[in-house]
Design a protein around this motif. Sequence first.
Motif, PDB file in Angstrom:
ATOM      1  N   PHE A 245       5.088  -2.165  12.342  1.00  0.00           N
ATOM      2  CA  PHE A 245       5.400  -0.867  11.307  1.00  0.00           C
ATOM      3  C   PHE A 245       4.248  -0.135  10.948  1.00  0.00           C
ATOM      4  CE2 PHE A 245       6.023   0.583   7.164  1.00  0.00           C
ATOM      5  CZ  PHE A 245       7.143   1.684   7.332  1.00  0.00           C
ATOM      6  N   TRP A 246       3.170  -1.027  10.470  1.00  0.00           N
ATOM      7  CA  TRP A 246       2.246  -0.317   9.879  1.00  0.00           C
ATOM      8  C   TRP A 246       1.353   0.649  10.705  1.00  0.00           C
ATOM      9  CZ3 TRP A 246       2.848   0.558   4.898  1.00  0.00           C
ATOM     10  CH2 TRP A 246       3.682  -0.692   4.145  1.00  0.00           C
ATOM     11  N   GLN A 247       1.214   0.195  12.150  1.00  0.00           N
ATOM     12  CA  GLN A 247       0.403   1.131  12.992  1.00  0.00           C
ATOM     13  C   GLN A 247       1.353   2.309  13.142  1.00  0.00           C
ATOM     14  OE1 GLN A 247       1.006  -2.514  13.119  1.00  0.00           O
ATOM     15  NE2 GLN A 247      -0.330  -3.262  14.719  1.00  0.00           N
ATOM     16  N   MET A 248       2.423   2.182  13.309  1.00  0.00           N
ATOM     17  CA  MET A 248       3.499   3.237  13.606  1.00  0.00           C
ATOM     18  C   MET A 248       3.242   4.240  12.049  1.00  0.00           C
ATOM     19  SD  MET A 248       5.292   5.363  15.443  1.00  0.00           S
ATOM     20  CE  MET A 248       6.172   4.376  16.903  1.00  0.00           C
ATOM     21  N   HIS A 249       3.514   3.633  11.113  1.00  0.00           N
ATOM     22  CA  HIS A 249       3.494   4.272   9.792  1.00  0.00           C
ATOM     23  C   HIS A 249       2.038   5.001   9.580  1.00  0.00           C
ATOM     24  CE1 HIS A 249       3.968   4.419   5.318  1.00  0.00           C
ATOM     25  NE2 HIS A 249       2.805   4.068   5.254  1.00  0.00           N
ATOM     26  N   ASP A 250       1.000   4.491   9.920  1.00  0.00           N
ATOM     27  CA  ASP A 250      -0.419   5.264   9.721  1.00  0.00           C
ATOM     28  C   ASP A 250      -0.255   6.452  10.546  1.00  0.00           C
ATOM     29  OD1 ASP A 250      -0.991   3.565   7.778  1.00  0.00           O
ATOM     30  OD2 ASP A 250      -2.285   2.294   9.124  1.00  0.00           O
ATOM     31  N   LEU A 251      -0.111   6.031  12.143  1.00  0.00           N
ATOM     32  CA  LEU A 251      -0.039   7.402  12.999  1.00  0.00           C
ATOM     33  C   LEU A 251       0.959   8.546  12.605  1.00  0.00           C
ATOM     34  CD1 LEU A 251       0.115   5.385  16.362  1.00  0.00           C
ATOM     35  CD2 LEU A 251      -1.574   7.227  15.772  1.00  0.00           C
TER      36      LEU A 251
ATOM     37  N   ALA B 199       9.413   0.208  15.337  1.00  0.00           N
ATOM     38  CA  ALA B 199       8.321  -0.385  15.673  1.00  0.00           C
ATOM     39  C   ALA B 199       8.158  -1.597  14.532  1.00  0.00           C
ATOM     40  CB  ALA B 199       6.939   0.722  15.117  1.00  0.00           C
ATOM     41  N   ALA B 200       8.701  -1.638  13.470  1.00  0.00           N
ATOM     42  CA  ALA B 200       9.021  -2.760  12.893  1.00  0.00           C
ATOM     43  C   ALA B 200       9.362  -3.984  13.527  1.00  0.00           C
ATOM     44  CB  ALA B 200       9.548  -2.419  11.443  1.00  0.00           C
ATOM     45  N   VAL B 201      10.389  -3.940  14.161  1.00  0.00           N
ATOM     46  CA  VAL B 201      11.007  -4.916  14.989  1.00  0.00           C
ATOM     47  C   VAL B 201      10.281  -5.640  15.882  1.00  0.00           C
ATOM     48  CG1 VAL B 201      13.487  -4.120  14.207  1.00  0.00           C
ATOM     49  CG2 VAL B 201      12.626  -3.590  16.531  1.00  0.00           C
TER      50      VAL B 201
ATOM     51  N   HIS C 262      18.218   2.022  13.886  1.00  0.00           N
ATOM     52  CA  HIS C 262      17.815   1.804  12.301  1.00  0.00           C
ATOM     53  C   HIS C 262      18.099   2.832  11.480  1.00  0.00           C
ATOM     54  CE1 HIS C 262      15.550  -1.658  14.304  1.00  0.00           C
ATOM     55  NE2 HIS C 262      15.073  -0.687  15.361  1.00  0.00           N
ATOM     56  N   ALA C 263      19.169   3.361  11.806  1.00  0.00           N
ATOM     57  CA  ALA C 263      19.557   4.846  10.980  1.00  0.00           C
ATOM     58  C   ALA C 263      20.126   3.824   9.512  1.00  0.00           C
ATOM     59  CB  ALA C 263      20.459   5.426  11.394  1.00  0.00           C
ATOM     60  N   GLU C 264      20.738   2.979   9.761  1.00  0.00           N
ATOM     61  CA  GLU C 264      21.430   2.208   8.664  1.00  0.00           C
ATOM     62  C   GLU C 264      20.437   1.729   7.662  1.00  0.00           C
ATOM     63  OE1 GLU C 264      24.172   1.074   5.905  1.00  0.00           O
ATOM     64  OE2 GLU C 264      24.692   2.487   7.527  1.00  0.00           O
TER      65      GLU C 264
ATOM     66  N   ILE D  84      12.235  -5.963  -4.604  1.00  0.00           N
ATOM     67  CA  ILE D  84      11.430  -6.078  -3.421  1.00  0.00           C
ATOM     68  C   ILE D  84      12.058  -7.356  -2.503  1.00  0.00           C
ATOM     69  CG2 ILE D  84       9.265  -6.552  -2.209  1.00  0.00           C
ATOM     70  CD1 ILE D  84       9.279  -4.128  -4.015  1.00  0.00           C
ATOM     71  N   SER D  85      12.145  -7.074  -1.242  1.00  0.00           N
ATOM     72  CA  SER D  85      12.945  -8.308  -0.539  1.00  0.00           C
ATOM     73  C   SER D  85      12.187  -8.400   0.926  1.00  0.00           C
ATOM     74  CB  SER D  85      14.426  -7.977  -0.228  1.00  0.00           C
ATOM     75  OG  SER D  85      14.699  -7.199   0.760  1.00  0.00           O
ATOM     76  N   LYS D  86      12.706  -9.720   1.563  1.00  0.00           N
ATOM     77  CA  LYS D  86      12.069  -9.625   2.889  1.00  0.00           C
ATOM     78  C   LYS D  86      12.515  -8.455   3.843  1.00  0.00           C
ATOM     79  CE  LYS D  86      15.895 -12.680   4.139  1.00  0.00           C
ATOM     80  NZ  LYS D  86      16.629 -12.798   5.156  1.00  0.00           N
ATOM     81  N   HIS D  87      13.293  -7.650   3.586  1.00  0.00           N
ATOM     82  CA  HIS D  87      13.824  -6.695   4.421  1.00  0.00           C
ATOM     83  C   HIS D  87      12.877  -5.450   4.250  1.00  0.00           C
ATOM     84  CE1 HIS D  87      17.465  -8.804   5.552  1.00  0.00           C
ATOM     85  NE2 HIS D  87      17.751  -9.108   4.352  1.00  0.00           N
ATOM     86  N   ASP D  88      12.177  -5.485   3.257  1.00  0.00           N
ATOM     87  CA  ASP D  88      11.007  -4.483   2.916  1.00  0.00           C
ATOM     88  C   ASP D  88       9.898  -4.472   3.859  1.00  0.00           C
ATOM     89  OD1 ASP D  88      11.957  -2.577   0.686  1.00  0.00           O
ATOM     90  OD2 ASP D  88      11.854  -4.611  -0.560  1.00  0.00           O
ATOM     91  N   ASN D  89       9.486  -3.284   4.238  1.00  0.00           N
ATOM     92  CA  ASN D  89       7.829  -3.292   4.716  1.00  0.00           C
ATOM     93  C   ASN D  89       6.622  -3.449   3.719  1.00  0.00           C
ATOM     94  OD1 ASN D  89       8.943  -2.671   7.420  1.00  0.00           O
ATOM     95  ND2 ASN D  89       9.617  -0.627   6.587  1.00  0.00           N
ATOM     96  N   ILE D  90       6.066  -4.522   3.783  1.00  0.00           N
ATOM     97  CA  ILE D  90       5.248  -4.997   2.870  1.00  0.00           C
ATOM     98  C   ILE D  90       3.837  -5.284   3.417  1.00  0.00           C
ATOM     99  CG2 ILE D  90       4.743  -6.687   1.186  1.00  0.00           C
ATOM    100  CD1 ILE D  90       7.818  -7.323   1.054  1.00  0.00           C
ATOM    101  N   GLN D  91       2.769  -4.742   2.903  1.00  0.00           N
ATOM    102  CA  GLN D  91       1.483  -4.967   3.012  1.00  0.00           C
ATOM    103  C   GLN D  91       0.838  -5.760   1.681  1.00  0.00           C
ATOM    104  OE1 GLN D  91      -0.596  -1.156   3.622  1.00  0.00           O
ATOM    105  NE2 GLN D  91      -0.814  -1.778   5.648  1.00  0.00           N
ATOM    106  N   GLY D  92       0.316  -6.989   2.162  1.00  0.00           N
ATOM    107  CA  GLY D  92      -0.234  -7.657   1.052  1.00  0.00           C
ATOM    108  C   GLY D  92       0.978  -8.776   0.628  1.00  0.00           C
ATOM    109  N   THR D  93       0.782  -9.603  -0.366  1.00  0.00           N
ATOM    110  CA  THR D  93       1.517 -10.512  -0.734  1.00  0.00           C
ATOM    111  C   THR D  93       2.405 -10.130  -2.009  1.00  0.00           C
ATOM    112  OG1 THR D  93      -0.074 -11.558  -2.102  1.00  0.00           O
ATOM    113  CG2 THR D  93       0.223 -12.344   0.053  1.00  0.00           C
ATOM    114  N   ILE D  94       3.443 -10.501  -1.834  1.00  0.00           N
ATOM    115  CA  ILE D  94       4.485 -10.290  -3.019  1.00  0.00           C
ATOM    116  C   ILE D  94       4.388 -10.860  -4.255  1.00  0.00           C
ATOM    117  CG2 ILE D  94       6.647 -11.873  -3.508  1.00  0.00           C
ATOM    118  CD1 ILE D  94       8.151  -9.924  -1.889  1.00  0.00           C
TER     119      ILE D  94
END
Length: 175
Positions: free
Chosen positions: A89-95, A83-85, A131-133, A14-24
């Motif tokens: 992210f999480w709002q788009m993820h859920d939709l 959306a993440a940038v 964001h393709a990469e 896991i890194s800061k580049h991941d999409n994370i909910q909660g604490t690491i």
Amino acid sequence: MSQTSDGDGLLIPISKHDNIQGTIDAQTILVKYGDYQCLPCGEVHRMIQEIQQQIQLCFVFRHFPRIHIHFQAQKAAEAAEAAAVQNKFWQMHDLLFENQYALNNGHLLEYANEIQLDINRFLQDMTDHVHAERVAQNIQGGIQSGVSNTPALFINGVRYRDAWDTERLLAAILD
């Protein structure tokens, strides 16, 4: 990195580049490799939301669009990253999971508007495949960890291979 997994261990930390909910530093870290057009991924999405209502965990979502069978999954993953940038992210993820049958360009734009993204920036990101990469890196990391199909879950770095139901997944998380 040529290291690959036997399919039971998560090789990409896991890194800061991941999409994370909660604490690491949560007791349980759940990593999901998913595809927004994959119906079982949508079911697991709902299961995880239900589990998150009951316990605290760190949830990480990584993209694994299976573009050979889900033709809109790559675009959907890129839309989530666009959306993440903008910190949504999480709002788009859920939709995207709530609307798995409606992931064409018009719908993605509609969702971006619904969550109040900067539409010009969103459209530019999507047009230029900015964001393709990032999505490709998620896929490569999944492959290195033995992922070949979605959904794929890892609980504290170990692949979950039991039945896809809330009770069993919750039990495995609590174990």
